[in-house]
Design an enzyme around this catalytic site. Sequence first.
Site, PDB file in Angstrom:
ATOM      1  N   HIS A   1       0.826  -1.211   0.000  1.00 33.57           N
ATOM      2  CA  HIS A   1       0.000   0.000   0.000  1.00 33.57           C
ATOM      3  C   HIS A   1       0.862   1.263   0.000  1.00 33.57           C
ATOM      4  O   HIS A   1       0.465   2.298   0.540  1.00 33.57           O
ATOM      5  CB  HIS A   1      -0.926   0.033   1.222  1.00 33.57           C
ATOM      6  CG  HIS A   1      -1.993  -1.026   1.184  1.00 33.57           C
ATOM      7  ND1 HIS A   1      -3.240  -0.837   0.639  1.00 33.57           N
ATOM      8  CD2 HIS A   1      -1.983  -2.302   1.617  1.00 33.57           C
ATOM      9  CE1 HIS A   1      -3.966  -1.946   0.754  1.00 33.57           C
ATOM     10  NE2 HIS A   1      -3.218  -2.850   1.335  1.00 33.57           N
TER      11      HIS A   1
ATOM     12  N   ASN B   1     -10.568  -2.508   2.324  1.00 32.66           N
ATOM     13  CA  ASN B   1     -10.227  -2.511   0.900  1.00 32.66           C
ATOM     14  C   ASN B   1     -11.473  -2.221   0.093  1.00 32.66           C
ATOM     15  O   ASN B   1     -12.577  -2.193   0.638  1.00 32.66           O
ATOM     16  CB  ASN B   1      -9.671  -3.890   0.492  1.00 32.66           C
ATOM     17  CG  ASN B   1      -8.208  -4.073   0.862  1.00 32.66           C
ATOM     18  OD1 ASN B   1      -7.483  -3.101   1.071  1.00 32.66           O
ATOM     19  ND2 ASN B   1      -7.773  -5.319   0.962  1.00 32.66           N
TER      20      ASN B   1
HETATM   21 FE1  HDD Z   1      -2.876  -4.683   5.240  1.00 32.19          FE
HETATM   22  C1  HDD Z   1      -1.238  -1.713   5.105  1.00 32.19           C
HETATM   23  C2  HDD Z   1      -5.731  -3.270   4.147  1.00 32.19           C
HETATM   24  C3  HDD Z   1      -4.340  -7.769   5.038  1.00 32.19           C
HETATM   25  C4  HDD Z   1      -0.274  -5.989   6.833  1.00 32.19           C
HETATM   26  N1  HDD Z   1      -3.379  -2.899   4.714  1.00 32.19           N
HETATM   27  C5  HDD Z   1      -2.571  -1.791   4.693  1.00 32.19           C
HETATM   28  C6  HDD Z   1      -3.308  -0.668   4.214  1.00 32.19           C
HETATM   29  C7  HDD Z   1      -4.569  -1.106   3.964  1.00 32.19           C
HETATM   30  C8  HDD Z   1      -4.602  -2.495   4.287  1.00 32.19           C
HETATM   31  C9  HDD Z   1      -5.739  -0.293   3.463  1.00 32.19           C
HETATM   32  C10 HDD Z   1      -2.766   0.723   3.986  1.00 32.19           C
HETATM   33  C11 HDD Z   1      -2.953   1.540   5.213  1.00 32.19           C
HETATM   34  C12 HDD Z   1      -2.433   2.947   4.905  1.00 32.19           C
HETATM   35  O1  HDD Z   1      -3.065   3.605   4.043  1.00 32.19           O
HETATM   36  O2  HDD Z   1      -1.420   3.361   5.494  1.00 32.19           O
HETATM   37  N2  HDD Z   1      -4.629  -5.389   4.637  1.00 32.19           N
HETATM   38  C13 HDD Z   1      -5.718  -4.651   4.348  1.00 32.19           C
HETATM   39  C14 HDD Z   1      -6.894  -5.499   4.237  1.00 32.19           C
HETATM   40  C15 HDD Z   1      -6.487  -6.754   4.450  1.00 32.19           C
HETATM   41  C16 HDD Z   1      -5.070  -6.682   4.725  1.00 32.19           C
HETATM   42  C17 HDD Z   1      -8.290  -5.017   3.945  1.00 32.19           C
HETATM   43  C18 HDD Z   1      -7.220  -8.050   4.460  1.00 32.19           C
HETATM   44  C19 HDD Z   1      -8.490  -8.146   4.742  1.00 32.19           C
HETATM   45  N3  HDD Z   1      -2.411  -6.517   5.807  1.00 32.19           N
HETATM   46  C20 HDD Z   1      -3.152  -7.661   5.699  1.00 32.19           C
HETATM   47  C21 HDD Z   1      -2.521  -8.760   6.379  1.00 32.19           C
HETATM   48  C22 HDD Z   1      -1.376  -8.251   6.894  1.00 32.19           C
HETATM   49  C23 HDD Z   1      -1.329  -6.859   6.522  1.00 32.19           C
HETATM   50  C24 HDD Z   1      -3.059 -10.166   6.470  1.00 32.19           C
HETATM   51  C25 HDD Z   1      -0.316  -8.891   7.701  1.00 32.19           C
HETATM   52  C26 HDD Z   1      -0.502  -9.977   8.429  1.00 32.19           C
HETATM   53  N4  HDD Z   1      -1.101  -4.000   5.778  1.00 32.19           N
HETATM   54  C27 HDD Z   1      -0.172  -4.729   6.421  1.00 32.19           C
HETATM   55  C28 HDD Z   1       1.080  -3.929   6.729  1.00 32.19           C
HETATM   56  C29 HDD Z   1       0.720  -2.551   6.230  1.00 32.19           C
HETATM   57  C30 HDD Z   1      -0.634  -2.729   5.629  1.00 32.19           C
HETATM   58  C31 HDD Z   1       2.291  -4.542   6.100  1.00 32.19           C
HETATM   59  C32 HDD Z   1       1.728  -1.914   5.330  1.00 32.19           C
HETATM   60  C33 HDD Z   1       1.786  -0.464   5.752  1.00 32.19           C
HETATM   61  C34 HDD Z   1       1.152  -0.435   7.053  1.00 32.19           C
HETATM   62  O3  HDD Z   1       0.631  -1.659   7.341  1.00 32.19           O
HETATM   63  O4  HDD Z   1       1.089   0.520   7.801  1.00 32.19           O
HETATM   64  O5  HDD Z   1       1.296  -3.908   8.091  1.00 32.19           O
END
Ligand code: HDD
Length: 698
Positions: free
Chosen positions: A77, A150
């Site tokens: 993201h 999402n």
């Molecule tokens: Fe995630 C960012 C949405 C599964 C780990 N995720 C991130 C962002 C969104 C989502 C909108 C951007 C937030 C921003 O604008 O800063 N992610 C989802 C949705 C998921 C999902 C709707 C499944 C239903 N994500 C998911 C899983 C994991 C993560 C299963 C880890 C186990 N997501 C992350 C992250 C991020 C992230 C790596 C990257 C940047 C952040 O968190 O701050 O931790």
Amino acid sequence: MTIRTKRSPQARHPTASAAGPDGPATAPITTNQGVPIADNQTSLKAGPQGPLLLEDFILREKLTHFDHERIPERVVHARGSAAHGYFECEADLRALTRAAPFAGAGKRTPVFVRFSTVAGERGSSDTVRDVRGFAVKFYTEEGNWDLVGNNMPVFFIQDAMKFPDLVHAVRPEPHHGMPQASSAHDTFWDFVSLMPESTHMLCWLMSDRAIPRSYRMMQGFGVHTFRLVNAAGEARMCKFHWTPRAGVHSLVWDEAVKLAGADPDFHRRDLWEAIEAGCFPEWELGLQVFSDAEAADWPFDVLDPTKLIPEELCPLRRVGRLVLHRNPDNFFAETEQVAFCTAHVVPGIDFSEDPLLAGRHHSYLDTQLSRLGGPNFHELPVNAPRLPPVNNQRDGIQRQMVPQGRVAYEPNSLAGGCPFQAGGAGFATWPAPLPDARKLREKPARFAEHHAQARLFLASLDPAEQAHVEEAFRFELARVTVPAIRARVVARLRHVDDGMARRLAAALGMDLPQPAEGDAAGAPNYPHSPRLSQTAYPGDGSVATRKVAILVADGVEGRALPGLAKTLAAAGAVPRVVAPRLGSISLAGKRSLVADASADASPPVLFDAVLLPADPVSLGVLAGLAWVRDFVREHHRHGKTLGLLAGEGQDPALLLGRLGIAPAAALAGVALLGPGDGDTFLRLLSRHRHPDREPPPG
Ligand code: HDD
């Protein structure tokens, strides 16, 4: 005629710098130590031709800060755009939840929303095929609540354990760093072809949802099941849905590809300009609320994030609206530094035992510790709760808070026992019953079925949407270089839509593979769910912000154009005169018109519709210009509204034929217009696209 935008009148962020949003700062330039600078142009030297002097702290500080401006981008993201706004509750939900934003009709809670793609790096294009993040931070008076969703209601995987693998598979391949922001490559399809649970989400990823026309025209979903808890401690399960007032609209793939080059910031610009123009994007918040008992009767497990709850089983209940009314003051300070986390909940909102959700609670804070440098990024203005935290957590890098006194522990007597626990007013985890609390690594039985909801989704789409899914699978799999991977995907799709799988096998030059292994659990048969098709969300019929190209060149008859443009602008559309050059264009009858855009810098994909004079004089000029024929042909091919300003009784097919469009071409969305027919054009424009004009699949 350029429609001037006006800066939204909303209050600036309290920490906005001395420099006003549109004007110079009143204070003189200083160093970061506050020292006024006499000369910001020239380094300190020993004589005009002498060496620079190390004591030039002004030069060194400026260069040093510049050298350290970049922070690590998000691991997923990374590419995103954001805005400030508010959530307005429209119903008193206190019987359901004690969560502050729902405490009464009319109550407004400030929010910050960030939209994003998933796979692309920070500088990648907006219009790639991808899931879109839809993250909402509610600044409630009882703390920040982050609903990190999402634009698709399900996800690829059922357990967070597989998330690093999923991301490693979709990101650029590690040996050569390609492709950027694309799933159309070997490692992604290798991984998902070996993960039957990703089948449903793959259909969403190949659908039009993955190439939205605008962040303002896409749905948002919390994906997981959550719990709402009222003041009496009673809990109900729920899912969150954001439905855009502007409707759910997409690009077609040819547009998305061209926009990635013509304007990689297409969605970011669209969101920024809409808010600057006062056309504030709006979504309604709908809840699916259900009991554990109801959930137990459904053929899927509501803890399974690869499954959705068809609205026919559990209708949405509208509870409020989200309005985005102010652009960030500074991209880095706000959009880049905002930190969302699924674990940020407030009293009245609680989790379910969805295994994917729990993994997310860990991952967001963990990744932000390295991205934002230490444990105090909650003190950054964009992340700070409305009421300052009160606790005994101290120190850490970049601490801003200055705690008073000598007590940083509890219990204590030296500070009179403060800060006290909040008791019943505080967040208390709902005591969810855990039927089988043995420690084990196992999935619930109903997680084991992976095809029925993919079938449901595809079958619920309208023919044009279904054709787009098939075209997308064909495009993506044709980019895969390993035949065995392609075969595994097609084998799985035989469980979803055997006809599509057979056509894909033929298009990919492969023998039809046997169907992949079936599902362990009995596959339910769902009735179609019309609410899964974008056509269920046409929007409120407004044409606000829709860009209309009015094609002119020297010598055309332009008498009716200013009036038509005024009609379009009055309806909120954005008419732009596109001509071979900028400046004044000489029309027939000694009239003239000022061009807003030059054809070479404003390709057809930047516009939602096109309008052109098609009387004999004008057509004689325009039909001879290749850029006009290309412009019209692209719009026709993309199914977008086409207005021909021609007198009564003209044959649109003939007129289009003069512009290079085959006479047999469909004419839906093509309007013959007289000077007063602006409303006809507006009605067609409000329908976004006319799918029955698109070429048949394949
Ligand atoms: Fe995630 C960012 C949405 C599964 C780990 N995720 C991130 C962002 C969104 C989502 C909108 C951007 C937030 C921003 O604008 O800063 N992610 C989802 C949705 C998921 C999902 C709707 C499944 C239903 N994500 C998911 C899983 C994991 C993560 C299963 C880890 C186990 N997501 C992350 C992250 C991020 C992230 C790596 C990257 C940047 C952040 O968190 O701050 O931790």
